[in-house]
Design a protein around this motif. Structure first.
Motif, PDB file in Angstrom:
ATOM      1  N   GLN A 112     -15.323   2.835  21.822  1.00  0.00           N
ATOM      2  CA  GLN A 112     -14.279   3.657  21.206  1.00  0.00           C
ATOM      3  C   GLN A 112     -13.402   4.335  22.254  1.00  0.00           C
ATOM      4  N   THR A 113     -14.005   4.860  23.308  1.00  0.00           N
ATOM      5  CA  THR A 113     -13.227   5.485  24.382  1.00  0.00           C
ATOM      6  C   THR A 113     -12.346   4.452  25.066  1.00  0.00           C
ATOM      7  N   LEU A 114     -12.882   3.265  25.302  1.00  0.00           N
ATOM      8  CA  LEU A 114     -12.113   2.198  25.938  1.00  0.00           C
ATOM      9  C   LEU A 114     -10.922   1.793  25.082  1.00  0.00           C
ATOM     10  N   ILE A 115     -11.144   1.606  23.793  1.00  0.00           N
ATOM     11  CA  ILE A 115     -10.064   1.222  22.882  1.00  0.00           C
ATOM     12  C   ILE A 115      -9.011   2.315  22.795  1.00  0.00           C
ATOM     13  N   ASN A 116      -9.449   3.560  22.640  1.00  0.00           N
ATOM     14  CA  ASN A 116      -8.508   4.687  22.567  1.00  0.00           C
ATOM     15  C   ASN A 116      -7.680   4.801  23.839  1.00  0.00           C
ATOM     16  N   THR A 117      -8.308   4.578  24.984  1.00  0.00           N
ATOM     17  CA  THR A 117      -7.590   4.662  26.257  1.00  0.00           C
ATOM     18  C   THR A 117      -6.595   3.514  26.387  1.00  0.00           C
ATOM     19  N   LEU A 118      -7.013   2.304  26.033  1.00  0.00           N
ATOM     20  CA  LEU A 118      -6.099   1.163  26.087  1.00  0.00           C
ATOM     21  C   LEU A 118      -4.884   1.387  25.195  1.00  0.00           C
ATOM     22  N   LEU A 119      -5.121   1.913  23.993  1.00  0.00           N
ATOM     23  CA  LEU A 119      -4.024   2.133  23.050  1.00  0.00           C
ATOM     24  C   LEU A 119      -3.221   3.394  23.362  1.00  0.00           C
ATOM     25  N   GLY A 120      -3.708   4.191  24.300  1.00  0.00           N
ATOM     26  CA  GLY A 120      -3.000   5.411  24.679  1.00  0.00           C
ATOM     27  C   GLY A 120      -3.098   6.505  23.651  1.00  0.00           C
ATOM     28  N   ASP A 121      -4.158   6.489  22.865  1.00  0.00           N
ATOM     29  CA  ASP A 121      -4.361   7.482  21.808  1.00  0.00           C
ATOM     30  C   ASP A 121      -5.091   8.686  22.383  1.00  0.00           C
ATOM     31  N   SER A 122      -4.352   9.588  23.020  1.00  0.00           N
ATOM     32  CA  SER A 122      -4.974  10.720  23.706  1.00  0.00           C
ATOM     33  C   SER A 122      -5.580  11.738  22.747  1.00  0.00           C
ATOM     34  N   SER A 123      -5.037  11.877  21.544  1.00  0.00           N
ATOM     35  CA  SER A 123      -5.601  12.853  20.607  1.00  0.00           C
ATOM     36  C   SER A 123      -6.991  12.428  20.149  1.00  0.00           C
ATOM     37  N   THR A 124      -7.151  11.145  19.841  1.00  0.00           N
ATOM     38  CA  THR A 124      -8.463  10.639  19.454  1.00  0.00           C
ATOM     39  C   THR A 124      -9.386  10.627  20.653  1.00  0.00           C
ATOM     40  N   GLN A 125      -8.854  10.287  21.815  1.00  0.00           N
ATOM     41  CA  GLN A 125      -9.681  10.227  23.003  1.00  0.00           C
ATOM     42  C   GLN A 125     -10.208  11.615  23.363  1.00  0.00           C
ATOM     43  N   ALA A 126      -9.380  12.636  23.234  1.00  0.00           N
ATOM     44  CA  ALA A 126      -9.821  13.981  23.569  1.00  0.00           C
ATOM     45  C   ALA A 126     -10.981  14.411  22.678  1.00  0.00           C
ATOM     46  N   SER A 127     -10.896  14.112  21.388  1.00  0.00           N
ATOM     47  CA  SER A 127     -11.988  14.486  20.503  1.00  0.00           C
ATOM     48  C   SER A 127     -13.223  13.638  20.773  1.00  0.00           C
ATOM     49  N   THR A 128     -13.041  12.384  21.187  1.00  0.00           N
ATOM     50  CA  THR A 128     -14.170  11.526  21.522  1.00  0.00           C
ATOM     51  C   THR A 128     -14.841  12.034  22.800  1.00  0.00           C
ATOM     52  N   ASP A 129     -14.043  12.495  23.768  1.00  0.00           N
ATOM     53  CA  ASP A 129     -14.592  12.961  25.030  1.00  0.00           C
ATOM     54  C   ASP A 129     -15.496  14.170  24.865  1.00  0.00           C
ATOM     55  N   ILE A 130     -15.203  15.022  23.902  1.00  0.00           N
ATOM     56  CA  ILE A 130     -16.020  16.206  23.687  1.00  0.00           C
ATOM     57  C   ILE A 130     -17.436  15.804  23.294  1.00  0.00           C
ATOM     58  N   VAL A 131     -17.558  14.745  22.506  1.00  0.00           N
ATOM     59  CA  VAL A 131     -18.848  14.297  22.018  1.00  0.00           C
ATOM     60  C   VAL A 131     -19.493  13.289  22.977  1.00  0.00           C
ATOM     61  N   ASN A 132     -18.701  12.614  23.760  1.00  0.00           N
ATOM     62  CA  ASN A 132     -19.170  11.516  24.591  1.00  0.00           C
ATOM     63  C   ASN A 132     -19.967  12.011  25.793  1.00  0.00           C
ATOM     64  N   ASP A 133     -21.204  11.539  25.919  1.00  0.00           N
ATOM     65  CA  ASP A 133     -22.044  11.920  27.046  1.00  0.00           C
ATOM     66  C   ASP A 133     -21.670  11.179  28.319  1.00  0.00           C
ATOM     67  N   ASN A 134     -20.870  10.109  28.215  1.00  0.00           N
ATOM     68  CA  ASN A 134     -20.512   9.321  29.385  1.00  0.00           C
ATOM     69  C   ASN A 134     -19.370   9.927  30.183  1.00  0.00           C
ATOM     70  N   VAL A 135     -18.720  10.959  29.678  1.00  0.00           N
ATOM     71  CA  VAL A 135     -17.618  11.584  30.381  1.00  0.00           C
ATOM     72  C   VAL A 135     -18.184  12.379  31.553  1.00  0.00           C
ATOM     73  N   LEU A 136     -17.625  12.134  32.731  1.00  0.00           N
ATOM     74  CA  LEU A 136     -18.119  12.781  33.929  1.00  0.00           C
ATOM     75  C   LEU A 136     -17.330  14.053  34.216  1.00  0.00           C
ATOM     76  N   SER A 137     -18.045  15.132  34.481  1.00  0.00           N
ATOM     77  CA  SER A 137     -17.391  16.369  34.887  1.00  0.00           C
ATOM     78  C   SER A 137     -16.930  16.218  36.331  1.00  0.00           C
ATOM     79  N   PRO A 138     -16.003  17.066  36.789  1.00  0.00           N
ATOM     80  CA  PRO A 138     -15.581  16.977  38.193  1.00  0.00           C
ATOM     81  C   PRO A 138     -16.748  17.152  39.168  1.00  0.00           C
ATOM     82  N   MET A 139     -17.702  18.015  38.826  1.00  0.00           N
ATOM     83  CA  MET A 139     -18.866  18.204  39.694  1.00  0.00           C
ATOM     84  C   MET A 139     -19.697  16.926  39.768  1.00  0.00           C
ATOM     85  N   ARG A 140     -19.825  16.251  38.632  1.00  0.00           N
ATOM     86  CA  ARG A 140     -20.599  15.011  38.592  1.00  0.00           C
ATOM     87  C   ARG A 140     -19.890  13.917  39.386  1.00  0.00           C
ATOM     88  N   VAL A 141     -18.566  13.841  39.255  1.00  0.00           N
ATOM     89  CA  VAL A 141     -17.792  12.850  40.009  1.00  0.00           C
ATOM     90  C   VAL A 141     -17.978  13.090  41.507  1.00  0.00           C
TER      91      VAL A 141
END
Length: 180
Positions: A112-141
């Motif tokens: 879902q994150t990949l599809i949203n990013t490809l389609l440029g759907d930032s509003s859906t992506q932002a809400s997905t990122d809040i729930v998504n455990d795969n999103v890396l924080s700056p400290m983690r990066v």
């Protein structure tokens, strides 16, 4: 979107199994996928299919996705290009955007994150990122980057600290604080 309704997607990835899995996932969501394993194949495929979207791996076998970005952008200026990497860092994210990428994602990434990013759907992506455990924080990066440099130096803390231009003890403290 092309005339027959399918979004043309060029997947540039040197790991064949990862490319197959990604293309299978995206085909189920309406993308017409084509694969290229290296820079030469990528440029030929890009000229031939004129994709709407490009999913580009940062580390290809004999080249870097960063050097390929301007060439792809010149061929298909309106395509949405997403750089996908297993070696995420702030520096490469900035370099990717400067070279012409529209977005930057760290592997692994859910469909879902990949599809949203490809389609440029930032509003859906932002809400997905809040729930998504795969999103890396700056400290983690940062921690992941430190680990990679340390691995490249075969565990040598002193050499790693010199390459990163930081004090050896600071590096040790940062490595001990593994972010969630």
């Amino acid at each position: 979107m092309n005339a027959n309704g399918a979004n043309k997607l060029l997947v540039i990835e040197d790991d064949q199994s990862f490319a197959n899995i990604t293309m299978r996932r995206l085909t189920k969501h309406g993308f017409n996928c084509q694969h290229a394993a290296d820079a030469d194949q990528a440029l030929l495929a890009c000229r031939g299919m004129l994709p709407d979207y490009i999913l580009l791996d940062m580390k290809l076998e004999r080249s870097s996705g960063l050097t390929l970005l301007p060439l792809l952008r010149a061929i298909v200026p309106s395509a949405r290009i997403v750089l996908l990497t297993g070696y995420a860092s702030i520096a490469t994210a900035v370099a990717a955007i400067k070279q012409g990428a529209d977005d930057y994602l760290a592997k692994p990434v859910d469909s879902q994150t990949l599809i949203n990013t490809l389609l440029g759907d930032s509003s859906t992506q932002a809400s997905t990122d809040i729930v998504n455990d795969n999103v890396l924080s700056p400290m983690r990066v940062e921690w992941e980057h430190l680990q990679q440099v340390l691995k490249a130096n075969k565990g040598n803390i002193s050499e790693t600290a010199r390459q990163l231009n930081m004090h050896r003890r600071t590096l040790q403290r940062k490595l001990q604080k593994k972010p969630l």
